[in-house]
Design an enzyme around this catalytic site. Structure first.
Site, PDB file in Angstrom:
ATOM      1  N   PRO A  87      38.973  37.288  24.624  1.00  0.00           N
ATOM      2  CG  PRO A  87      38.271  35.079  24.711  1.00  0.00           C
ATOM      3  CD  PRO A  87      37.812  36.439  24.320  1.00  0.00           C
ATOM      4  CD  GLU A 114      30.838  28.966  20.677  1.00  0.00           C
ATOM      5  OE1 GLU A 114      31.789  28.684  21.440  1.00  0.00           O
ATOM      6  OE2 GLU A 114      29.651  28.875  21.031  1.00  0.00           O
ATOM      7  NE  ARG A 152      42.878  49.017  43.962  1.00  0.00           N
ATOM      8  CZ  ARG A 152      42.656  48.889  45.265  1.00  0.00           C
ATOM      9  NH1 ARG A 152      41.495  48.506  45.715  1.00  0.00           N
ATOM     10  NH2 ARG A 152      43.617  49.137  46.126  1.00  0.00           N
ATOM     11  CG  ASP A 168      47.866  47.831  46.465  1.00  0.00           C
ATOM     12  OD1 ASP A 168      47.993  47.543  47.660  1.00  0.00           O
ATOM     13  OD2 ASP A 168      46.868  48.391  45.990  1.00  0.00           O
TER      14      ASP A 168
END
Ligand code: JF5
Length: 240
Positions: A87, A114, A152, A168
């Site tokens: 994160p 954590e 991809r 896209d």
């Protein structure tokens, strides 16, 4: 391309990596994914990967030793990216995917608990990536997402016919226009007339306008970096 993954949950990967575009790319030899169990690189009988945080506080922190041992055993080519999913990373974008798709080898490190001892981020990983601002339980699903977005982009991974690639959302920097298929009327809801007109220039104009309008309404943050003509910029300013 070779992609290494280091995780305490190797079983999370196989089914996802067999499906769809990624599954086919693997079967065609465009990408080789190796999933490595972090616990294979522990030294104790309990196969411990975590410990209490220095400085106190709740929860557990993943220790550096197993991650360093795992990467050393993989011996990725010097200079190849070693990505810690976390994160605290930069937010992963199509630009990151495009850069990573140029590499011969990519190594993905998945955290849990954590967090991961900061020495992994500072002295083992070459970059830290987040897949968005929400809480997830570990880096495994973020790693699968990076594998999908990168794979991809490998030449031959997306078949001609599926190759809307340049269309896209996020390749042009704009959201995609609405798409419709048969029937032309479903439960009283009609397909926009222009799409049935056969007027290809009018269809292209309509789609472009829809892309611009949708991006402005839903993701105004994308407009600044998007590929717009001078005329379109003026139009977007006027329509607010
Ligand atoms: C995680 C400790 C890692 O990897 C992520 C993430 C990526 N984007 N957003 C979240 O979180 C997993 C959790 C706890 C390390």
């Amino acid at each position: 391309m070779k992609i290494n993954v280091v995780t305490i949950f190797p079983e999370m990967f196989a089914p996802t990596l067999e499906a769809g575009v990624v599954g086919r790319a693997r079967r065609n030899g465009l990408v080789q994914v190796e999933v490595h169990d972090l616990r294979e690189h522990t030294a104790d009988k309990r196969r411990t990967v975590d410990d209490a945080p220095f400085g106190g506080g709740p929860g557990m922190v993943m220790a550096p030793g197993p991650f360093f041992a795992a990467v050393e055993s993989l011996a990725p080519p010097p200079g190849s990216p070693i990505v810690l999913l976390s994160p605290q990373g930069q937010v992963f974008t199509q630009t990151h995917a495009e850069r990573l798709a140029q590499e011969q080898t990519l190594t993905l490190l998945c955290g849990r608990y954590e967090g991961v001892d900061e020495r992994v981020a500072q002295h083992l990983a070459t970059m830290e990536l987040s897949v968005g601002d929400y809480v997830v339980s570990g880096g495994e699903i973020p790693a699968l997402l990076v594998i999908d977005a990168v794979t991809r982009l490998l030449p031959g991974a997306v078949g001609r016919g599926e190759e809307a690639v340049g269309d896209d959302s996020h390749t042009s920097g704009l959201l995609q226009h609405p798409q419709y298929t048969r029937p032309p009327e479903f439960r009283g809801y009609a397909v926009p007339e222009v799409l049935l007109s056969g007027d290809h220039a009018a269809i292209a104009r309509w789609r472009r306008e829809q892309s611009l309008r949708r991006t402005q309404q839903r993701r105004p943050d994308l407009l600044a970096a998007a590929d717009l003509t001078a005329e379109e910029r003026v139009l977007m300013r006027e329509e607010g």
